[in-house]
Motif scaffolding. Structure first.
Motif, short mmCIF file in Angstrom:
data_model
loop_
_atom_site.label_atom_id
_atom_site.label_comp_id
_atom_site.label_asym_id
_atom_site.label_seq_id
_atom_site.Cartn_x
_atom_site.Cartn_y
_atom_site.Cartn_z
N ARG A 182 1.12 -2.77 -35.87
CA ARG A 182 -0.03 -2.10 -35.25
C ARG A 182 -0.48 -0.90 -36.08
NH1 ARG A 182 -0.21 -1.26 -28.89
NH2 ARG A 182 1.34 0.38 -29.21
N ALA A 183 0.47 -0.19 -36.68
CA ALA A 183 0.11 0.98 -37.48
C ALA A 183 -0.77 0.58 -38.66
CB ALA A 183 1.37 1.69 -37.98
N LEU A 184 -0.40 -0.51 -39.35
CA LEU A 184 -1.18 -0.92 -40.51
C LEU A 184 -2.54 -1.45 -40.09
CD1 LEU A 184 -1.37 -1.09 -43.50
CD2 LEU A 184 -0.08 -3.23 -43.46
N TYR A 185 -2.57 -2.23 -39.02
CA TYR A 185 -3.86 -2.72 -38.53
C TYR A 185 -4.76 -1.55 -38.15
CZ TYR A 185 -7.44 -5.10 -35.85
OH TYR A 185 -8.65 -5.54 -35.40
N THR A 186 -4.19 -0.60 -37.41
CA THR A 186 -4.97 0.55 -36.94
C THR A 186 -5.42 1.42 -38.11
OG1 THR A 186 -3.76 0.57 -34.85
CG2 THR A 186 -4.95 2.57 -35.43
N GLY A 187 -4.51 1.63 -39.07
CA GLY A 187 -4.84 2.46 -40.21
C GLY A 187 -5.92 1.85 -41.09
N GLN A 188 -6.03 0.54 -41.07
CA GLN A 188 -7.05 -0.13 -41.88
C GLN A 188 -8.37 -0.31 -41.13
OE1 GLN A 188 -5.12 -3.74 -43.22
NE2 GLN A 188 -4.13 -2.71 -44.94
N GLY A 190 -9.23 1.38 -38.04
CA GLY A 190 -9.69 2.53 -37.29
C GLY A 190 -9.75 2.31 -35.80
N ARG A 191 -9.08 1.26 -35.31
CA ARG A 191 -9.01 1.02 -33.86
C ARG A 191 -7.68 0.38 -33.51
NH1 ARG A 191 -10.46 -4.27 -32.23
NH2 ARG A 191 -10.94 -5.64 -33.98
N LEU A 192 -7.29 0.51 -32.24
CA LEU A 192 -6.01 -0.01 -31.79
C LEU A 192 -6.19 -1.35 -31.09
CD1 LEU A 192 -5.57 3.24 -31.85
CD2 LEU A 192 -3.57 2.73 -30.45
N ILE A 193 -5.16 -2.18 -31.24
CA ILE A 193 -5.08 -3.43 -30.48
C ILE A 193 -3.67 -3.52 -29.90
CG2 ILE A 193 -6.83 -4.66 -31.79
CD1 ILE A 193 -4.58 -5.96 -33.42
N SER A 194 -3.43 -4.51 -29.08
CA SER A 194 -2.11 -4.68 -28.49
C SER A 194 -1.10 -5.09 -29.56
CB SER A 194 -2.15 -5.75 -27.39
OG SER A 194 -2.33 -7.04 -27.96
N LYS A 195 0.17 -4.83 -29.30
CA LYS A 195 1.21 -5.22 -30.25
C LYS A 195 1.25 -6.73 -30.48
CE LYS A 195 4.27 -1.25 -29.79
NZ LYS A 195 5.51 -0.74 -29.19
N PRO A 196 1.16 -7.57 -29.44
CA PRO A 196 1.15 -9.01 -29.70
C PRO A 196 0.01 -9.43 -30.64
CG PRO A 196 1.61 -8.63 -27.39
CD PRO A 196 1.24 -7.29 -27.98
N ALA A 198 -1.40 -7.49 -32.88
CA ALA A 198 -1.08 -6.94 -34.20
C ALA A 198 -0.04 -7.81 -34.90
CB ALA A 198 -0.58 -5.51 -34.06
N VAL A 199 0.92 -8.34 -34.14
CA VAL A 199 1.91 -9.24 -34.71
C VAL A 199 1.24 -10.51 -35.22
CG1 VAL A 199 3.87 -10.74 -34.13
CG2 VAL A 199 3.89 -8.34 -33.44
N GLU A 200 0.36 -11.08 -34.42
CA GLU A 200 -0.37 -12.28 -34.87
C GLU A 200 -1.13 -12.00 -36.16
OE1 GLU A 200 -2.91 -13.60 -31.77
OE2 GLU A 200 -1.29 -13.97 -30.33
N TRP A 201 -1.78 -10.87 -36.22
CA TRP A 201 -2.53 -10.49 -37.42
C TRP A 201 -1.60 -10.38 -38.63
CZ3 TRP A 201 -1.82 -5.68 -39.91
CH2 TRP A 201 -2.66 -5.46 -41.00
N TRP A 206 -0.07 -10.60 -43.81
CA TRP A 206 0.91 -9.92 -44.66
C TRP A 206 1.56 -10.89 -45.66
CZ3 TRP A 206 4.28 -6.08 -41.34
CH2 TRP A 206 3.46 -5.05 -40.86
N PRO A 207 1.89 -10.39 -46.83
CA PRO A 207 2.61 -11.21 -47.81
C PRO A 207 4.09 -11.28 -47.47
CG PRO A 207 2.33 -9.00 -48.69
CD PRO A 207 1.61 -9.03 -47.36
N GLN A 208 4.79 -12.17 -48.12
CA GLN A 208 6.26 -12.17 -48.06
C GLN A 208 6.78 -10.99 -48.88
OE1 GLN A 208 8.09 -13.80 -46.16
NE2 GLN A 208 6.94 -15.64 -45.58
N PRO A 209 7.91 -10.41 -48.49
CA PRO A 209 8.81 -10.87 -47.43
C PRO A 209 8.47 -10.32 -46.05
CG PRO A 209 9.80 -9.01 -48.53
CD PRO A 209 8.48 -9.27 -49.24
N TRP A 210 7.36 -9.54 -45.96
CA TRP A 210 7.11 -8.82 -44.71
C TRP A 210 6.70 -9.73 -43.57
CZ3 TRP A 210 9.79 -5.13 -46.06
CH2 TRP A 210 9.68 -4.52 -47.32
N SER A 211 5.88 -10.74 -43.84
CA SER A 211 5.51 -11.65 -42.76
C SER A 211 6.73 -12.40 -42.24
CB SER A 211 4.43 -12.63 -43.23
OG SER A 211 4.89 -13.39 -44.33
#
Length: 246
Positions: A182-188, A190-196, A198-201, A206-211
């Motif tokens: 959620r932090a990365l989505y929000t930081g890019q 400029g708005r917040l979404i739910s954690k679920p 943000a996880v889907e996004w 995200w690239p590997q290994p992070w996804s």
């Protein structure tokens, strides 16, 4: 519990209560009955006087002692409307944290995000539409708040990951991973979404290994264990997230 809190707060503050709003997971639509808490924001006309604070503290202490699932799962702050309109992180306000009692507590930069959530998504329990009390918060202000929270709070957490206690906190590790999504989505954006969401996004963007780490984290549960190597990967994820927003 929300109804009880509403009744107690309105009953105690009376004329001084400007508005009472849902925030956090209850506002963003990702409330989980097993893990979420009750997040509220009370906007007051005038700062709480000592006697007013003491009475509220006693009311919250009574609620805290109730044999109810969410009695100790409440997070709340009492903030004057004028201070929201010119918010400066670091100033102390009456606040209630999960499992604790009401006390004066400095509010950090993360409260810029809390105010955004209330203004844009908050549920009204008492008072006017929050847009009438909280001024617009620009995407640039949201992004700046995320960067500040990451730099101050989360990089401090990174220094603790080697402590043995984290290896038995799989649920907390999952919380960290989802918060980074959620932090990365929000930081890019400029708005917040739910954690679920943000996880889907993150799983898609995200690239590997992070996804892969995000996908793995979805199986972690409170009380479970994780390997030290997993704690290290989560710590590196926090650093990576901070670098993406630098």
């Amino acid at each position: 519990m929300v109804t009880l809190l509403q009744r107690e707060i309105v009953g105690e503050l009376g004329w001084n209560l400007e508005g009472l709003y849902l925030k956090g997971s209850l506002a963003l639509g990702d409330f989980n009955p097993e893990t979420s808490d009750i997040d509220l924001l009370a906007l007051v006309k005038e700062p709480l006087a000592a006697e007013e604070f003491a009475r509220l503290a006693r009311r919250h202490a009574r609620i805290h002692s109730l044999p109810q699932r969410y009695a100790k799962e409440v997070e709340l702050a009492y903030v004057p409307v004028g201070d929201v309109q010119r918010f400066q992180p670091g100033k102390a306000y009456p606040a209630l944290e999960r499992g604790e009692r009401l006390k004066w507590k400095p509010l950090g930069a993360n409260w810029v995000l809390e105010f955004w959530t209330v203004r844009e998504r908050g549920g009204v329990l008492y008072g006017p539409d929050p847009k009438a009390l909280i001024p617009p918060i620009s995407p640039a202000e949201v992004r700046a708040a995320v960067r500040r929270v990451l730099a101050q709070d989360w990089l401090e957490w990174v220094a603790t990951w080697r402590e043995p206690g984290w290896q038995t906190q799989a649920g907390e590790m999952r919380f960290v991973v989802e918060t980074m999504c959620r932090a990365l989505y929000t930081g890019q954006s400029g708005r917040l979404i739910s954690k679920p969401k943000a996880v889907e996004w993150a799983l898609e963007a995200w690239p590997q290994p992070w996804s892969g780490l995000v996908r793995q984290s979805q199986a972690w549960r409170a009380g479970g264990k994780v390997e030290p190597s997993v704690c290290a990967r989560v710590a590196r994820l926090v650093g990576w997230t901070q670098q993406q927003l630098a």
